[in-house]
Design a protein around this motif. Structure first.
Motif, PDB file in Angstrom:
ATOM      1  N   GLY A   9       4.571  16.337  -0.385  1.00  0.00           N
ATOM      2  CA  GLY A   9       3.191  16.825  -0.287  1.00  0.00           C
ATOM      3  C   GLY A   9       2.992  18.061   0.559  1.00  0.00           C
ATOM      4  O   GLY A   9       1.921  18.673   0.522  1.00  0.00           O
ATOM      5  N   ASP A  10       4.003  18.454   1.337  1.00  0.00           N
ATOM      6  CA  ASP A  10       3.873  19.724   2.062  1.00  0.00           C
ATOM      7  C   ASP A  10       4.889  20.744   1.545  1.00  0.00           C
ATOM      8  O   ASP A  10       5.289  21.649   2.261  1.00  0.00           O
ATOM      9  CB  ASP A  10       4.011  19.521   3.581  1.00  0.00           C
ATOM     10  N   VAL A  32       5.035  11.995  -5.717  1.00  0.00           N
ATOM     11  CA  VAL A  32       4.545  10.626  -5.523  1.00  0.00           C
ATOM     12  C   VAL A  32       3.491  10.555  -4.426  1.00  0.00           C
ATOM     13  O   VAL A  32       3.675  11.084  -3.337  1.00  0.00           O
ATOM     14  CB  VAL A  32       5.722   9.665  -5.190  1.00  0.00           C
ATOM     15  N   GLU A  33       2.397   9.910  -4.746  1.00  0.00           N
ATOM     16  CA  GLU A  33       1.380   9.608  -3.729  1.00  0.00           C
ATOM     17  C   GLU A  33       1.735   8.232  -3.166  1.00  0.00           C
ATOM     18  O   GLU A  33       1.803   7.260  -3.935  1.00  0.00           O
ATOM     19  CB  GLU A  33      -0.008   9.565  -4.364  1.00  0.00           C
ATOM     20  N   VAL A  34       1.987   8.179  -1.862  1.00  0.00           N
ATOM     21  CA  VAL A  34       2.432   6.895  -1.297  1.00  0.00           C
ATOM     22  C   VAL A  34       1.625   6.531  -0.053  1.00  0.00           C
ATOM     23  O   VAL A  34       1.387   7.367   0.816  1.00  0.00           O
ATOM     24  CB  VAL A  34       3.949   6.923  -0.967  1.00  0.00           C
ATOM     25  N   GLU A  37       2.687   7.401   3.714  1.00  0.00           N
ATOM     26  CA  GLU A  37       2.478   8.729   4.302  1.00  0.00           C
ATOM     27  C   GLU A  37       1.053   8.898   4.837  1.00  0.00           C
ATOM     28  O   GLU A  37       0.815   9.731   5.701  1.00  0.00           O
ATOM     29  CB  GLU A  37       2.807   9.826   3.283  1.00  0.00           C
ATOM     30  N   ILE A  51      -4.383  16.744   0.907  1.00  0.00           N
ATOM     31  CA  ILE A  51      -2.997  16.726   0.419  1.00  0.00           C
ATOM     32  C   ILE A  51      -2.903  16.135  -0.980  1.00  0.00           C
ATOM     33  O   ILE A  51      -2.239  16.699  -1.854  1.00  0.00           O
ATOM     34  CB  ILE A  51      -2.087  15.996   1.426  1.00  0.00           C
ATOM     35  N   PHE A  83       8.290   6.700  -0.135  1.00  0.00           N
ATOM     36  CA  PHE A  83       9.134   7.690  -0.821  1.00  0.00           C
ATOM     37  C   PHE A  83      10.388   7.010  -1.374  1.00  0.00           C
ATOM     38  O   PHE A  83      10.780   7.226  -2.533  1.00  0.00           O
ATOM     39  CB  PHE A  83       9.575   8.784   0.166  1.00  0.00           C
ATOM     40  N   PRO A 104      12.899  17.912   4.368  1.00  0.00           N
ATOM     41  CA  PRO A 104      11.513  17.634   4.748  1.00  0.00           C
ATOM     42  C   PRO A 104      11.187  18.300   6.075  1.00  0.00           C
ATOM     43  O   PRO A 104      12.084  18.649   6.836  1.00  0.00           O
ATOM     44  CB  PRO A 104      11.487  16.112   4.878  1.00  0.00           C
ATOM     45  N   SER A 105       9.901  18.420   6.363  1.00  0.00           N
ATOM     46  CA  SER A 105       9.507  19.126   7.588  1.00  0.00           C
ATOM     47  C   SER A 105       9.573  18.209   8.802  1.00  0.00           C
ATOM     48  O   SER A 105       9.543  18.681   9.926  1.00  0.00           O
ATOM     49  CB  SER A 105       8.085  19.673   7.425  1.00  0.00           C
ATOM     50  N   GLU A 106       9.641  16.894   8.569  1.00  0.00           N
ATOM     51  CA  GLU A 106       9.586  15.946   9.690  1.00  0.00           C
ATOM     52  C   GLU A 106      10.886  15.158   9.806  1.00  0.00           C
ATOM     53  O   GLU A 106      11.465  14.724   8.803  1.00  0.00           O
ATOM     54  CB  GLU A 106       8.412  14.980   9.512  1.00  0.00           C
ATOM     55  N   ARG A 108      11.290  12.148  10.867  1.00  0.00           N
ATOM     56  CA  ARG A 108      11.108  10.792  10.337  1.00  0.00           C
ATOM     57  C   ARG A 108      11.559  10.699   8.869  1.00  0.00           C
ATOM     58  O   ARG A 108      12.276   9.769   8.478  1.00  0.00           O
ATOM     59  CB  ARG A 108       9.604  10.482  10.462  1.00  0.00           C
ATOM     60  N   VAL A 109      11.157  11.680   8.063  1.00  0.00           N
ATOM     61  CA  VAL A 109      11.478  11.654   6.633  1.00  0.00           C
ATOM     62  C   VAL A 109      12.933  12.074   6.413  1.00  0.00           C
ATOM     63  O   VAL A 109      13.614  11.575   5.514  1.00  0.00           O
ATOM     64  CB  VAL A 109      10.488  12.548   5.851  1.00  0.00           C
TER      65      VAL A 109
HETATM   66  C1  DLZ Z   1       0.585  13.721   4.794  1.00  0.00           C
HETATM   67  C2  DLZ Z   1       0.887  13.205   3.421  1.00  0.00           C
HETATM   68  C3  DLZ Z   1       0.075  12.238   2.850  1.00  0.00           C
HETATM   69  C4  DLZ Z   1      -1.161  11.744   3.501  1.00  0.00           C
HETATM   70  N1  DLZ Z   1       0.369  11.714   1.655  1.00  0.00           N
HETATM   71  C5  DLZ Z   1       1.458  12.143   0.984  1.00  0.00           C
HETATM   72  C6  DLZ Z   1       1.823  11.591  -0.268  1.00  0.00           C
HETATM   73  O1  DLZ Z   1       1.182  10.689  -0.780  1.00  0.00           O
HETATM   74  N2  DLZ Z   1       2.912  12.090  -0.878  1.00  0.00           N
HETATM   75  C7  DLZ Z   1       3.669  13.078  -0.360  1.00  0.00           C
HETATM   76  O2  DLZ Z   1       4.639  13.512  -0.983  1.00  0.00           O
HETATM   77  N3  DLZ Z   1       3.363  13.587   0.836  1.00  0.00           N
HETATM   78  C8  DLZ Z   1       2.286  13.156   1.511  1.00  0.00           C
HETATM   79  N4  DLZ Z   1       1.984  13.662   2.741  1.00  0.00           N
HETATM   80  C9  DLZ Z   1       2.877  14.703   3.294  1.00  0.00           C
HETATM   81  C10 DLZ Z   1       4.147  14.092   3.848  1.00  0.00           C
HETATM   82  O3  DLZ Z   1       3.797  13.232   4.939  1.00  0.00           O
HETATM   83  C11 DLZ Z   1       5.097  15.195   4.289  1.00  0.00           C
HETATM   84  O4  DLZ Z   1       5.517  15.879   3.160  1.00  0.00           O
HETATM   85  C12 DLZ Z   1       6.274  14.685   5.003  1.00  0.00           C
HETATM   86  O5  DLZ Z   1       5.889  14.092   6.189  1.00  0.00           O
HETATM   87  C13 DLZ Z   1       7.230  15.796   5.330  1.00  0.00           C
HETATM   88  O6  DLZ Z   1       8.287  15.341   6.104  1.00  0.00           O
END
Ligand code: DLZ
Ligand code: FAD
Ligand code: SF4
Length: 522
Positions: A9-10, A32-34, A37, A51, A83, A104-106, A108-109
């Motif tokens: 999502g970013d 994927v919307e999850v 996140e 997002i 994810f 990923p930018s974080e 955690r991921v």
């Molecule tokens: C912040 C966010 C949210 C709220 N929902 C989603 C999502 O449903 N799907 C997705 O791919 N990304 C989402 N994000 C952004 C992620 O949190 C972000 O891409 C990761 O934290 C990057 O490491």
């Protein structure tokens, strides 16, 4: 070789690394919307809506281009909510030979991804995210051998490397930094530019309804949602900023005003952070504004420094120092986050404004974040992890890679000075100088102790007293400690007594608070 390309999502940029070389006839893009996140911290409703809507629009743009996109919606009954779960399901649907992702930018991921290849039994290629102006490797090389990092030196290096605002080897205007010109108070007579709002289309309206229902107990308002959710609209927001606000950005960069949450700020961070805009194009647009004589150098240099300097710098520190970075607590701050950070219910007018703006807009500008909510948390000794959870939850632009160094390092000095050379601690006088908040506050910034005293005053001196062992030898803190040492003993005793009474009352005033559970005030 059939490839499943996962886009997070970013990562909503057409030239994100994972899409490089994609074969439209053979490969599949997965988005994927999850739930996980949206809830690992309970994000502001506007951030979730922003997002999800931006993801849905981006997926449609890829489809319009002829790519095959498998898009899993949040309300899909089979959605596993993570994810990892959604990747596994998609692998069984498409039977790819490999998976390609952009890193990923974080952190955690990134840890999650380490297990994917084993979990799904396929190769998972993790490509570098080349949308930043400084790669992780280049930052590590710059940082190598330094005991502490300083943004200003990194920034000069980035100016040289990027060629932005340079004349040969020298900075244009003969100076690297024009900050001294950028500390003006906002005059009441100055008209602020109208801030464009992107009207939600049908896709955004549907997402807003979904978020309102599913995340009703999260912090923040949804009415007034006006974020751009496509690259075209984000580019329009960039144009609008360059045309109307950039010329004054420098002068009033540090100013705050009641009822004016945006002043001359760009409001571009959410777009940069999810990839609708790229940092280089934003810096170039500002530089062009200066070269065309439209905006002065102090504004343009100040703006470019935030993106080419600060943004890249905090990202470099994050990746260099994680995961240990988040664990430090150099000032041993142990008080819980006051409940009013979620409710906004405080008589301190500066805090009520900064938190109210945040709740309404999922936005507060840098000085509100640093010198109001951040400064208060620093002076009051609030536990870094609780403050960080708050900042990560409440802003539309919040992602840990940028939020954590700003909060942990810049605002709270919890890294002991790795990122900044001294704590950004200030008394009520600073807030009074840079804003009009104090005029309508029940407290008075000029009263130092006793009836009507601004709480920031005793808290500021008490902070210095409590942290003398940790900060007393910092040369940049010499001046305030000298002033403190000249104070009569009875004044010091009053400060300590009043600050502690205030802090005790603060804890007593929050019996309902449970960290990360703002539902009681939703
Ligand atoms: C912040 C966010 C949210 C709220 N929902 C989603 C999502 O449903 N799907 C997705 O791919 N990304 C989402 N994000 C952004 C992620 O949190 C972000 O891409 C990761 O934290 C990057 O490491
Ligand atoms: P402007 O003031 O107009 O600045 C222009 C751009 O410069 C921003 O869009 C942003 O991309 C960049 N920028 C400015 N300052 C910083 C900075 N210190 N670090 C990184 N980039 C910067 N920014 C985030 O993007 N996400 C966060 O989660 C975040 N958390 C913060 C927490 C604290 C405690 C503090 C003090 C700052 C935080 N910032 C964060 C930095 C900054 O406050 C925001 O980037 C800025 O307010 C975004 O609004 P704007 O687009 O109007 O920025
Ligand atoms: Fe904030 Fe103190 Fe000013 Fe009130 S008087 S607005 S608490 S700085």
């Amino acid at each position: 070789m059939k490839t499943l390309v996962l886009i997070l999502g970013d990562q909503l940029s057409r030239d994100v690394a994972a899409l490089d070389g994609i074969d439209a006839a053979r490969d599949v893009v997965l988005m994927v919307e999850v739930g996980q996140e949206a809830t690992y911290v309970r994000h502001h409703k506007q951030k979730i809506a922003f997002i999800l809507s931006a993801m849905r629009h981006f997926a449609q743009e890829l489809r319009d281009e002829g790519l095959s996109v498998d898009y899993v919606r949040l309300d899909d009954p089979a959605n596993t909510g993570s994810f990892t779960g959604e990747l596994a399901r998609a692998v069984s649907r498409h039977a790819p030979d490999r998976v390609v992702v952009t890193e990923p930018s974080e952190w955690r991921v990134r840890r999650m991804m380490d297990d994917w290849s084993r979990d799904i039994g396929l190769p998972v290629a993790i490509r570098d995210d080349d949308r930043f102006l400084c790669s992780r490797a280049d930052f590590a090389a710059w940082a190598d051998g330094r005991k502490a990092y300083r943004m200003e030196f990194f920034y000069r290096e980035m100016r040289r490397r990027s060629g932005l605002l340079m004349e040969g080897d020298a900075p244009v205007g003969g100076q690297w930094n024009f900050d001294a010109e950028n500390r003006k108070r906002l005059p009441a007579s100055l008209a602020l530019p109208p801030r464009g709002r992107t009207r939600p289309d049908a896709v955004t309206a549907e997402v807003i309804a979904l978020v309102a229902e599913r995340f009703a107990d999260h912090f923040g308002d949804l009415d007034g949602f006006g974020w751009a959710v496509t690259r075209n609209d984000a580019l329009a927001a960039l144009d609008h900023f360059i045309a109307d606000a950039l010329p004054f950005f420098g002068d009033y960069q540090d100013a705050m005003a009641e009822g004016e949450p945006f002043i001359f700020h760009a409001l571009l961070s959410p777009y940069l952070n999810v990839g609708l805009l790229l940092p280089r194009e934003v810096c170039l647009a500002a530089e062009t504004g200066w070269r065309a004589g439209h905006a002065p150098l102090n504004a343009v240099e100040g703006f470019i420094r935030q993106i080419l300097g600060w943004r890249e710098y905090v990202r470099g520190i994050y990746w260099l120092e994680m995961p240990g970075y988040a664990q430090t607590n150099a000032l041993a701050a142990e008080r819980p986050l006051p409940w009013f950070y979620w409710s906004g219910e405080t008589e301190m007018n500066c805090l009520a404004n900064a938190i109210g703006d945040t709740r309404r807009n999922a936005y507060a500008h840098h000085i509100q974040r640093l010198m109001v909510t951040g400064n208060f948390a620093l002076l009051a000794g609030i536990r870094p992890a609780e403050v960080e959870e708050w900042y990560l939850a409440v802003y539309a632009d919040a992602f840990e890679w940028v939020e954590l160094p700003n909060t942990h390092g810049m605002a709270l000095f919890a890294d002991g000075g790795l990122l900044a050379s001294k704590p950004y601690a200030a008394s009520g006088a600073y807030i009074d100088r840079m804003s009009n908040y104090c005029g309508s506050c029940v407290y008075d910034p000029k009263i130092k102790t006793g009836e009507g005293a601004c709480p920031f005053n005793p808290l500021y001196w008490n902070f210095l007293i409590e942290n003398r062992g940790r900060l007393g030898n910092n040369p940049r803190m010499a001046m305030p400690y000298k002033t403190l040492d000249k104070m009569p003993a009875d004044r010091v005793a009053t400060i300590i007594r009043e600050a502690n009474a205030f802090l005790d009352a603060l804890e007593d005033a929050k019996p309902l608070h449970r960290a990360g559970q703002p539902d009681l005030f939703a």
